[in-house]
Design a protein around this motif. Structure first.
Motif, PDB file in Angstrom:
ATOM      1  N   SER A 182      -2.222  19.677   6.798  1.00  0.00           N
ATOM      2  CA  SER A 182      -0.863  19.494   7.312  1.00  0.00           C
ATOM      3  C   SER A 182      -0.816  19.886   8.780  1.00  0.00           C
ATOM      4  CB  SER A 182       0.149  20.317   6.510  1.00  0.00           C
ATOM      5  OG  SER A 182      -0.067  21.688   6.692  1.00  0.00           O
ATOM      6  N   ARG A 183      -0.099  19.058   9.530  1.00  0.00           N
ATOM      7  CA  ARG A 183       0.002  19.237  10.976  1.00  0.00           C
ATOM      8  C   ARG A 183       1.478  19.309  11.341  1.00  0.00           C
ATOM      9  NH1 ARG A 183      -2.423  16.069  15.949  1.00  0.00           N
ATOM     10  NH2 ARG A 183      -0.639  16.210  17.307  1.00  0.00           N
ATOM     11  N   VAL A 184       1.821  20.250  12.204  1.00  0.00           N
ATOM     12  CA  VAL A 184       3.177  20.382  12.717  1.00  0.00           C
ATOM     13  C   VAL A 184       3.130  20.004  14.189  1.00  0.00           C
ATOM     14  CG1 VAL A 184       5.035  22.021  13.220  1.00  0.00           C
ATOM     15  CG2 VAL A 184       3.761  22.201  11.069  1.00  0.00           C
ATOM     16  N   ASP A 185       3.973  19.052  14.585  1.00  0.00           N
ATOM     17  CA  ASP A 185       4.025  18.657  15.992  1.00  0.00           C
ATOM     18  C   ASP A 185       4.833  19.684  16.782  1.00  0.00           C
ATOM     19  OD1 ASP A 185       2.515  16.315  15.737  1.00  0.00           O
ATOM     20  OD2 ASP A 185       4.263  15.179  15.086  1.00  0.00           O
ATOM     21  N   PRO A 186       4.457  19.918  18.036  1.00  0.00           N
ATOM     22  CA  PRO A 186       5.192  20.892  18.845  1.00  0.00           C
ATOM     23  C   PRO A 186       6.578  20.395  19.226  1.00  0.00           C
ATOM     24  CG  PRO A 186       3.489  19.839  20.152  1.00  0.00           C
ATOM     25  CD  PRO A 186       3.324  19.342  18.748  1.00  0.00           C
ATOM     26  N   ALA A 188       2.796  24.466  22.086  1.00  0.00           N
ATOM     27  CA  ALA A 188       1.592  23.913  21.443  1.00  0.00           C
ATOM     28  C   ALA A 188       0.973  24.948  20.511  1.00  0.00           C
ATOM     29  CB  ALA A 188       0.594  23.471  22.505  1.00  0.00           C
ATOM     30  N   ALA A 189       0.843  26.186  20.977  1.00  0.00           N
ATOM     31  CA  ALA A 189       0.234  27.246  20.166  1.00  0.00           C
ATOM     32  C   ALA A 189       1.069  27.533  18.918  1.00  0.00           C
ATOM     33  CB  ALA A 189       0.062  28.516  21.002  1.00  0.00           C
ATOM     34  N   ASP A 190       2.397  27.564  19.065  1.00  0.00           N
ATOM     35  CA  ASP A 190       3.271  27.814  17.905  1.00  0.00           C
ATOM     36  C   ASP A 190       3.094  26.732  16.844  1.00  0.00           C
ATOM     37  OD1 ASP A 190       4.276  30.102  19.070  1.00  0.00           O
ATOM     38  OD2 ASP A 190       6.151  29.181  19.732  1.00  0.00           O
ATOM     39  N   ALA A 191       2.978  25.485  17.280  1.00  0.00           N
ATOM     40  CA  ALA A 191       2.806  24.377  16.323  1.00  0.00           C
ATOM     41  C   ALA A 191       1.458  24.498  15.614  1.00  0.00           C
ATOM     42  CB  ALA A 191       2.919  23.037  17.043  1.00  0.00           C
ATOM     43  N   ILE A 192       0.403  24.751  16.361  1.00  0.00           N
ATOM     44  CA  ILE A 192      -0.941  24.825  15.782  1.00  0.00           C
ATOM     45  C   ILE A 192      -1.054  25.969  14.777  1.00  0.00           C
ATOM     46  CG2 ILE A 192      -3.362  25.337  16.338  1.00  0.00           C
ATOM     47  CD1 ILE A 192      -2.882  23.631  18.896  1.00  0.00           C
ATOM     48  N   ARG A 193      -0.379  27.074  15.032  1.00  0.00           N
ATOM     49  CA  ARG A 193      -0.415  28.210  14.086  1.00  0.00           C
ATOM     50  C   ARG A 193       0.117  27.821  12.702  1.00  0.00           C
ATOM     51  NH1 ARG A 193       1.261  31.030  18.792  1.00  0.00           N
ATOM     52  NH2 ARG A 193      -0.447  32.297  19.582  1.00  0.00           N
ATOM     53  N   GLN A 194       0.863  26.721  12.629  1.00  0.00           N
ATOM     54  CA  GLN A 194       1.420  26.267  11.353  1.00  0.00           C
ATOM     55  C   GLN A 194       0.540  25.221  10.664  1.00  0.00           C
ATOM     56  OE1 GLN A 194       5.807  25.587  11.586  1.00  0.00           O
ATOM     57  NE2 GLN A 194       5.468  26.033  13.759  1.00  0.00           N
ATOM     58  N   ILE A 223      -3.358  18.966  22.835  1.00  0.00           N
ATOM     59  CA  ILE A 223      -1.999  18.472  22.582  1.00  0.00           C
ATOM     60  C   ILE A 223      -1.480  17.866  23.883  1.00  0.00           C
ATOM     61  CG2 ILE A 223       0.372  19.097  21.960  1.00  0.00           C
ATOM     62  CD1 ILE A 223      -1.406  19.624  19.616  1.00  0.00           C
ATOM     63  N   THR A 224      -0.995  16.630  23.814  1.00  0.00           N
ATOM     64  CA  THR A 224      -0.442  15.969  24.998  1.00  0.00           C
ATOM     65  C   THR A 224       1.075  15.905  24.875  1.00  0.00           C
ATOM     66  OG1 THR A 224      -2.445  14.664  25.239  1.00  0.00           O
ATOM     67  CG2 THR A 224      -0.481  13.855  26.381  1.00  0.00           C
ATOM     68  N   PHE A 225       1.740  16.421  25.890  1.00  0.00           N
ATOM     69  CA  PHE A 225       3.198  16.364  25.954  1.00  0.00           C
ATOM     70  C   PHE A 225       3.570  15.213  26.884  1.00  0.00           C
ATOM     71  CE2 PHE A 225       2.473  20.660  24.599  1.00  0.00           C
ATOM     72  CZ  PHE A 225       3.570  21.000  23.832  1.00  0.00           C
ATOM     73  N   GLN A 226       4.356  14.277  26.357  1.00  0.00           N
ATOM     74  CA  GLN A 226       4.761  13.123  27.153  1.00  0.00           C
ATOM     75  C   GLN A 226       6.226  12.839  26.852  1.00  0.00           C
ATOM     76  OE1 GLN A 226       2.318   9.695  26.496  1.00  0.00           O
ATOM     77  NE2 GLN A 226       2.962   8.731  28.393  1.00  0.00           N
ATOM     78  N   LEU A 227       7.019  12.781  27.908  1.00  0.00           N
ATOM     79  CA  LEU A 227       8.444  12.480  27.761  1.00  0.00           C
ATOM     80  C   LEU A 227       8.636  11.008  27.447  1.00  0.00           C
ATOM     81  CD1 LEU A 227       9.636  14.516  30.833  1.00  0.00           C
ATOM     82  CD2 LEU A 227      10.144  15.074  28.454  1.00  0.00           C
ATOM     83  N   LEU A 228       9.668  10.721  26.658  1.00  0.00           N
ATOM     84  CA  LEU A 228      10.016   9.335  26.394  1.00  0.00           C
ATOM     85  C   LEU A 228      10.594   8.727  27.647  1.00  0.00           C
ATOM     86  CD1 LEU A 228      11.717   9.742  22.900  1.00  0.00           C
ATOM     87  CD2 LEU A 228       9.424   8.876  23.389  1.00  0.00           C
ATOM     88  N   LYS A 229      10.177   7.538  27.956  1.00  0.00           N
ATOM     89  CA  LYS A 229      10.688   6.845  29.155  1.00  0.00           C
ATOM     90  C   LYS A 229      12.094   6.308  28.854  1.00  0.00           C
ATOM     91  CE  LYS A 229       6.743   7.424  31.176  1.00  0.00           C
ATOM     92  NZ  LYS A 229       6.575   8.739  31.740  1.00  0.00           N
ATOM     93  N   GLN A 230      12.961   6.504  29.808  1.00  0.00           N
ATOM     94  CA  GLN A 230      14.338   6.018  29.688  1.00  0.00           C
ATOM     95  C   GLN A 230      14.345   4.509  29.935  1.00  0.00           C
ATOM     96  OE1 GLN A 230      17.054   7.821  28.880  1.00  0.00           O
ATOM     97  NE2 GLN A 230      15.855   9.692  28.674  1.00  0.00           N
TER      98      GLN A 230
END
Length: 117
Positions: A31-35, A78-84, A105-112
């Motif tokens: 199981s993976r939790v996204d940040p 990212a660390a909080d998500a991975i701990r889960q 973990i790659t953080f990418q904003l949604l384009k408007q």
């Protein structure tokens, strides 16, 4: 990230691994939790890649997470998500062992979307 972590074989099991017939079971991600995107980073329109190193316990739970690189505002999320995250236990010869994995973990904003007039 890889679905298969590398194992950490205790000294007492290394001789068992060298014998033929010793079974090796590599844990798999269950199981993976996204940040959650940090609000401050989102407000600043910050994107980036966070690289972390995780130690996976004998029971498949995350024991520790260390930062390798990444923007300071994004690392805690990212660390909080991975701990889960949870893995199936890794084992050598039927004995559970710790594993470790480098996780990106790659953080990418949604384009408007542009609104036509």
């Amino acid at each position: 990230f890889s679905l298969y972590p590398s194992i950490r074989v205790p000294a007492e099991l290394k001789s068992q691994m060298s014998r033929q017939g010793a079974t090796l079971q590599i844990g798999q991600l269950l199981s993976r939790v996204d940040p959650v995107y940090p609000e401050d980073a989102e407000t600043q329109r910050m994107e980036g890649t966070v690289k972390l190193h995780a130690i996976i316990g004998r029971d498949g739970t995350i024991q520790s997470v260390e930062q390798r690189s990444g923007p300071a505002l994004l690392v805690p999320a990212a660390a909080d998500a991975i701990r889960q995250w949870r893995y199936t236990p890794s084992s050598v010869g039927g004995q559970p062992v710790e594993a470790e994995e480098d996780i990106t973990i790659t953080f990418q904003l949604l384009k408007q979307a542009a609104h036509p007039n």
